[in-house]
Design a protein around this motif. Sequence first.
Motif, PDB file in Angstrom:
ATOM      1  N   LEU A   1     -43.842  26.486 -18.178  1.00  0.00           N
ATOM      2  CA  LEU A   1     -44.928  25.661 -17.648  1.00  0.00           C
ATOM      3  C   LEU A   1     -44.708  25.495 -16.149  1.00  0.00           C
ATOM      4  CD1 LEU A   1     -45.164  22.924 -20.428  1.00  0.00           C
ATOM      5  CD2 LEU A   1     -46.436  25.076 -20.240  1.00  0.00           C
ATOM      6  N   ALA A   2     -45.627  26.050 -15.353  1.00  0.00           N
ATOM      7  CA  ALA A   2     -45.456  26.021 -13.894  1.00  0.00           C
ATOM      8  C   ALA A   2     -45.485  24.580 -13.378  1.00  0.00           C
ATOM      9  CB  ALA A   2     -46.553  26.820 -13.212  1.00  0.00           C
ATOM     10  N   GLN A   3     -44.588  24.311 -12.430  1.00  0.00           N
ATOM     11  CA  GLN A   3     -44.571  23.017 -11.752  1.00  0.00           C
ATOM     12  C   GLN A   3     -44.778  23.263 -10.251  1.00  0.00           C
ATOM     13  OE1 GLN A   3     -40.566  21.829 -12.971  1.00  0.00           O
ATOM     14  NE2 GLN A   3     -41.347  20.613 -14.677  1.00  0.00           N
TER      15      GLN A   3
ATOM     16  N   HIS B   1     -46.426  21.360  -2.754  1.00  0.00           N
ATOM     17  CA  HIS B   1     -46.063  20.375  -3.785  1.00  0.00           C
ATOM     18  C   HIS B   1     -47.228  19.430  -4.045  1.00  0.00           C
ATOM     19  CE1 HIS B   1     -43.580  18.031  -6.391  1.00  0.00           C
ATOM     20  NE2 HIS B   1     -43.661  16.941  -5.630  1.00  0.00           N
ATOM     21  N   ASP B   2     -47.572  19.273  -5.307  1.00  0.00           N
ATOM     22  CA  ASP B   2     -48.696  18.418  -5.682  1.00  0.00           C
ATOM     23  C   ASP B   2     -48.433  16.967  -5.294  1.00  0.00           C
ATOM     24  OD1 ASP B   2     -49.059  20.141  -8.871  1.00  0.00           O
ATOM     25  OD2 ASP B   2     -50.075  20.508  -6.967  1.00  0.00           O
ATOM     26  N   ALA B   3     -49.416  16.328  -4.721  1.00  0.00           N
ATOM     27  CA  ALA B   3     -49.318  14.872  -4.488  1.00  0.00           C
ATOM     28  C   ALA B   3     -49.061  14.152  -5.801  1.00  0.00           C
ATOM     29  CB  ALA B   3     -50.598  14.351  -3.853  1.00  0.00           C
ATOM     30  N   ALA B   4     -49.544  14.760  -6.892  1.00  0.00           N
ATOM     31  CA  ALA B   4     -49.494  14.127  -8.221  1.00  0.00           C
ATOM     32  C   ALA B   4     -48.143  14.286  -8.912  1.00  0.00           C
ATOM     33  CB  ALA B   4     -50.587  14.701  -9.105  1.00  0.00           C
ATOM     34  N   ARG B   5     -47.124  14.818  -8.173  1.00  0.00           N
ATOM     35  CA  ARG B   5     -45.792  14.965  -8.777  1.00  0.00           C
ATOM     36  C   ARG B   5     -44.771  14.167  -7.971  1.00  0.00           C
ATOM     37  NH1 ARG B   5     -45.385  19.254 -12.627  1.00  0.00           N
ATOM     38  NH2 ARG B   5     -47.221  20.644 -12.605  1.00  0.00           N
ATOM     39  N   PRO B   6     -44.721  12.833  -8.163  1.00  0.00           N
ATOM     40  CA  PRO B   6     -43.820  11.991  -7.372  1.00  0.00           C
ATOM     41  C   PRO B   6     -42.372  12.020  -7.827  1.00  0.00           C
ATOM     42  CG  PRO B   6     -44.991  10.657  -8.971  1.00  0.00           C
ATOM     43  CD  PRO B   6     -45.533  12.037  -9.123  1.00  0.00           C
TER      44      PRO B   6
ATOM     45  N   LYS C   1     -60.346  13.381 -12.025  1.00  0.00           N
ATOM     46  CA  LYS C   1     -61.358  13.196 -13.082  1.00  0.00           C
ATOM     47  C   LYS C   1     -60.712  12.793 -14.408  1.00  0.00           C
ATOM     48  CE  LYS C   1     -63.073  17.392 -12.749  1.00  0.00           C
ATOM     49  NZ  LYS C   1     -62.395  17.857 -11.500  1.00  0.00           N
ATOM     50  N   ARG C   2     -59.622  13.493 -14.771  1.00  0.00           N
ATOM     51  CA  ARG C   2     -58.977  13.255 -16.080  1.00  0.00           C
ATOM     52  C   ARG C   2     -58.288  11.905 -16.142  1.00  0.00           C
ATOM     53  NH1 ARG C   2     -55.857  18.908 -15.941  1.00  0.00           N
ATOM     54  NH2 ARG C   2     -56.105  18.458 -13.721  1.00  0.00           N
ATOM     55  N   MET C   3     -58.062  11.289 -15.008  1.00  0.00           N
ATOM     56  CA  MET C   3     -57.433   9.955 -14.974  1.00  0.00           C
ATOM     57  C   MET C   3     -58.475   8.876 -15.236  1.00  0.00           C
ATOM     58  SD  MET C   3     -54.660   8.230 -14.678  1.00  0.00           S
ATOM     59  CE  MET C   3     -53.462   9.366 -13.967  1.00  0.00           C
TER      60      MET C   3
ATOM     61  N   VAL D   1     -57.425  30.815  -9.026  1.00  0.00           N
ATOM     62  CA  VAL D   1     -56.096  30.578  -8.452  1.00  0.00           C
ATOM     63  C   VAL D   1     -55.750  29.105  -8.600  1.00  0.00           C
ATOM     64  CG1 VAL D   1     -54.729  30.677  -6.346  1.00  0.00           C
ATOM     65  CG2 VAL D   1     -56.428  32.466  -6.809  1.00  0.00           C
ATOM     66  N   THR D   2     -55.027  28.781  -9.686  1.00  0.00           N
ATOM     67  CA  THR D   2     -54.709  27.360  -9.921  1.00  0.00           C
ATOM     68  C   THR D   2     -53.344  26.981  -9.368  1.00  0.00           C
ATOM     69  OG1 THR D   2     -53.799  27.879 -12.097  1.00  0.00           O
ATOM     70  CG2 THR D   2     -56.147  27.239 -11.997  1.00  0.00           C
ATOM     71  N   ASP D   3     -52.549  27.981  -8.991  1.00  0.00           N
ATOM     72  CA  ASP D   3     -51.283  27.662  -8.322  1.00  0.00           C
ATOM     73  C   ASP D   3     -50.977  28.772  -7.326  1.00  0.00           C
ATOM     74  OD1 ASP D   3     -48.609  28.733 -10.622  1.00  0.00           O
ATOM     75  OD2 ASP D   3     -50.435  29.741  -9.993  1.00  0.00           O
TER      76      ASP D   3
ATOM     77  N   LEU E   1     -43.080  15.550 -13.838  1.00  0.00           N
ATOM     78  CA  LEU E   1     -44.409  15.655 -14.464  1.00  0.00           C
ATOM     79  C   LEU E   1     -45.520  15.489 -13.436  1.00  0.00           C
ATOM     80  CD1 LEU E   1     -45.482  12.443 -16.395  1.00  0.00           C
ATOM     81  CD2 LEU E   1     -43.618  12.460 -14.770  1.00  0.00           C
ATOM     82  N   LYS E   2     -46.657  16.090 -13.766  1.00  0.00           N
ATOM     83  CA  LYS E   2     -47.851  15.933 -12.910  1.00  0.00           C
ATOM     84  C   LYS E   2     -48.659  14.778 -13.486  1.00  0.00           C
ATOM     85  CE  LYS E   2     -51.134  19.042 -13.140  1.00  0.00           C
ATOM     86  NZ  LYS E   2     -52.452  18.401 -13.467  1.00  0.00           N
ATOM     87  N   ILE E   3     -48.890  13.781 -12.695  1.00  0.00           N
ATOM     88  CA  ILE E   3     -49.692  12.626 -13.132  1.00  0.00           C
ATOM     89  C   ILE E   3     -51.131  13.114 -13.302  1.00  0.00           C
ATOM     90  CG2 ILE E   3     -50.374  10.256 -12.653  1.00  0.00           C
ATOM     91  CD1 ILE E   3     -47.394  10.460 -12.698  1.00  0.00           C
TER      92      ILE E   3
END
Length: 239
Positions: A163-165, A106-111, A16-18, A189-191, A213-215
């Motif tokens: 800052l959690a990654q 691992h977030d897909a958004a952290r390449p 959404k934020r993208m 529960v965000t992580d 970074l998280k995209i």
Amino acid sequence: MISGYWVLVPAAGIGKRMGADRPKQYLPLLGRPLLSLTLRNILTWPGVAGVVVALSDDDTYFEHLPEAGHPQVHRVTGGAERADSVLAALNFLATREAGDTPVLVHDAARPCVALEDIEALLDDDVSPSALLALPASDTVKQSRVEGGRSVVDSTLSRDSVWLAQTPQRAPLALLHSCLRRGLERGEPVTDEASALELSGHRPQLVPGRRDNLKITHPTDILLAETILRLRYAATEDKR
Ligand SMILES: Nc1ccn([C@@H]2O[C@H](COP(=O)(O)OP(=O)(O)OP(=O)(O)O)[C@@H](O)[C@H]2O)c(=O)n1
Ligand SMILES: C[C@](O)(CO)[C@H](O)COP(=O)(O)O
């Protein structure tokens, strides 16, 4: 360094934020879809036993990624929130692997996560429940709203702010039970670490690099492309 671990990749978000014309995990970075870069990165990590990707039930992009046909890559249908997607992947894995199997989420958004961070997280001396996190290096402000504006409420000591990654690591059965419990209680529960914390556990914080970074927003695309371009160039120079 531990081996035989599984990597769970929540990739069922809509970004959404993208504000793009597709889910952000399919936006191009250096000409490749973001999720493809993240999976290609994960598949280079030492000791990976398998990868479970949680996808939206209406995802029509994934099947076109080269990694979709990789023998180590499995897919499940994700859920309404990131935690639901992670739970779907845990449900899949719990029927196949022993409860003490190490799991990394691992977030897909952290390449851009660097191999040195992965090796640090997988170190034998690290707690079985741990996460990469960025120690705060700026002054940290707590805010409140006054007259419709965010104003400073206080300045926090940065010494204990991280800052959690991702990746975030835990044994399969422990994470599965803690996450299920957190969701059943309606907890935010965000992580994965917060699910463990809610059950009284204290995951270890492993310092991570700022370039993991998280995209999330449009400007993050340019940042990530620059990071990856420089990293690839440095790799070429070493050859
Ligand atoms: N229901 C959801 C929501 C998010 N994610 C994944 O969780 C990761 C981190 O979440 P975030 O950065 O918040 O992604 P989005 O939820 O897509 O972003 P937004 O909040 O802007 O919509 C992403 O890889 C995303 O695909 C997921 O698997 N399932
Ligand atoms: C898990 C996470 O990457 C830790 O910072 C982050 O919380 C995921 O993003 P979201 O916006 O909270 O879903």
